[in-house]
Design an enzyme around this catalytic site. Structure first.
Site, mmCIF file in Angstrom:
data_model
loop_
_atom_site.group_PDB
_atom_site.id
_atom_site.type_symbol
_atom_site.label_atom_id
_atom_site.label_comp_id
_atom_site.label_asym_id
_atom_site.label_seq_id
_atom_site.Cartn_x
_atom_site.Cartn_y
_atom_site.Cartn_z
ATOM 1 N N THR A 107 0.812 -1.204 0.000
ATOM 2 C CA THR A 107 0.000 0.000 0.000
ATOM 3 C C THR A 107 0.850 1.261 0.000
ATOM 4 O O THR A 107 1.981 1.271 0.535
ATOM 5 C CB THR A 107 -0.912 0.024 1.250
ATOM 6 O OG1 THR A 107 -1.502 1.318 1.394
ATOM 7 C CG2 THR A 107 -0.121 -0.278 2.522
ATOM 8 N N GLU A 109 0.307 3.615 1.818
ATOM 9 C CA GLU A 109 0.408 4.043 3.217
ATOM 10 C C GLU A 109 1.769 3.667 3.814
ATOM 11 O O GLU A 109 2.130 4.164 4.885
ATOM 12 C CB GLU A 109 -0.719 3.433 4.046
ATOM 13 C CG GLU A 109 -2.099 3.989 3.727
ATOM 14 C CD GLU A 109 -2.304 5.416 4.231
ATOM 15 O OE1 GLU A 109 -1.669 5.798 5.227
ATOM 16 O OE2 GLU A 109 -3.095 6.154 3.615
ATOM 17 N N TYR A 131 -2.076 0.401 10.559
ATOM 18 C CA TYR A 131 -2.277 -0.262 9.270
ATOM 19 C C TYR A 131 -0.987 -0.227 8.445
ATOM 20 O O TYR A 131 -0.526 -1.255 7.930
ATOM 21 C CB TYR A 131 -3.407 0.427 8.506
ATOM 22 C CG TYR A 131 -3.532 -0.006 7.068
ATOM 23 C CD1 TYR A 131 -4.062 -1.246 6.730
ATOM 24 C CD2 TYR A 131 -3.118 0.827 6.022
ATOM 25 C CE1 TYR A 131 -4.174 -1.648 5.401
ATOM 26 C CE2 TYR A 131 -3.233 0.433 4.697
ATOM 27 C CZ TYR A 131 -3.757 -0.800 4.393
ATOM 28 O OH TYR A 131 -3.850 -1.195 3.077
ATOM 29 N N LYS A 135 1.406 -3.411 7.400
ATOM 30 C CA LYS A 135 1.692 -3.680 5.989
ATOM 31 C C LYS A 135 3.193 -3.627 5.704
ATOM 32 O O LYS A 135 3.674 -4.259 4.755
ATOM 33 C CB LYS A 135 0.947 -2.669 5.107
ATOM 34 C CG LYS A 135 -0.538 -2.966 4.939
ATOM 35 C CD LYS A 135 -0.776 -4.171 4.047
ATOM 36 C CE LYS A 135 -2.226 -4.307 3.613
ATOM 37 N NZ LYS A 135 -2.425 -5.394 2.644
#
Length: 324
Positions: A107, A109, A131, A135
């Site tokens: 991601t 992010e 999150y 990840k």
């Protein structure tokens, strides 16, 4: 032939693949089969992998809401981080290292507090949420399995990808649903968080094609998938309303800011601090040069087309089922 894992729930949770159930070729002829399982349960993963013996595995399972990951931090780490390890371990346990190609949904992010603009495969990571941190573990454990066991495993570092099937509590879908309800007279006003957060938004259809292309290469490599364009939440709101014939004019500042309809004078958008993240990611912009060159991939759906498609789909949905 496609196999999927579905979590057991007391209510139906297959709404986004309903169209596949209605397709006789996919469902009745057995080209799609769902198995009960969970990324927190390594035994069931081994059992499913051993039964199916897949040639390609796409790990798209995650607690993927960034804001909620602050509230469900341990669960997010368990599913998004250790869950990836469990899936990789299941492949290894079943002796399929040499026959499986593995895709990991990484991601944007991961970049969080961006260290470089735009972000590419070599940009340093700086996640800003549970999150993103979970990840990050998943990203590196995929790299580790690739290098330690010679598994064909890749990370697709996908920037925001949207469609009418996006979950209702994600900002893009929240906007398109709310605008549709306002258009149909079912709602007057809705609240958002940081209007000035800027994202690189593409269409999920384009990005899924990129996932597949990554597993069709001869050598496993990680790729950034993005449009290279950046738009703010504010702009997404404005374009959504414009599509239904309303012009939004912004008044006030910070938490007192409102979006007023120029034509009617009604306030349709307000700001609520509860939708802000504890640590904000203000700007994400991807550089997919590597994917263009090596995968011959490029996004087809423009930002304007994406917004229109999402609003039109929600107008249709809300017209037929106002409580959806």
């Amino acid at each position: 032939q496609v196999h999927g894992i579905v979590r057991r729930s007391s209510s139906f949770n297959t709404g986004r693949i309903e169209h596949l159930y209605k397709n006789p070729q996919a469902h009745i002829e057995g080209n799609m089969k769902l198995h009960y399982g969970d990324l927190t349960d390594s035994t069931c993963l081994v059992k499913i992998i051993n039964e199916v013996k897949p040639t390609e595995v796409y790990n798209l399972g995650a607690q993927s809401h960034v804001k909620i990951s602050f509230d469900l931090a341990e669960y997010t780490a368990d599913v998004d981080g250790v869950g990836t390890l469990r899936l990789l371990d299941a492949i290894k346990t079943c002796g399929l290292i040499n026959s499986v190609k593995f895709y990991q949904a990484s991601t944007s992010e991961l970049f969080g507090k961006v260290q470089e603009i735009p972000q590419k495969e070599t940009t340093p990571f700086y996640p800003r949420s549970p999150y993103g941190a979970a990840k990050l573990y998943a990203y590196w454990i995929v790299v580790n399995f690739r290098e330690a066991y010679n598994l064909f495993a890749v990370n697709g570092i996908l920037f925001n990808h949207e469609s009418p099937r996006r979950g209702a509590n994600f900002v893009t879908r929240k906007i398109s649903r709310s605008v549709a309800k306002i258009h149909l007279g079912q709602l007057d006003c809705f609240s958002l968080g940081n209007l000035d957060a800027k994202r690189d938004w593409g269409h999920a259809r384009d990005y899924v094609e990129a996932m597949w292309l990554m597993l069709q290469t001869d050598e496993p490599e990680d790729f950034v998938i993005a449009t290279g364009e950046v738009h703010s939440v504010r702009e997404f709101v404005e374009k959504s309303f414009k599509h239904i014939g309303k012009t939004i004019v912004w008044e006030g500042k910070n938490e007192n800011e409102v979006g007023r309809c120029k034509e009617t004078g009604k306030i349709h958008v307000t700001v609520n601090h509860k939708y802000y993240r504890p640590t904000e990611v203000d700007f994400l912009q991807g550089d997919c040069t590597k994917a263009r060159q090596k995968l011959n991939w490029k996004p087809r759906v423009t930002f304007d087309e994406l917004v229109r498609e999402m609003v039109d789909a929600d107008v249709e949905l809300m017209r037929n089922n106002p409580n959806a």
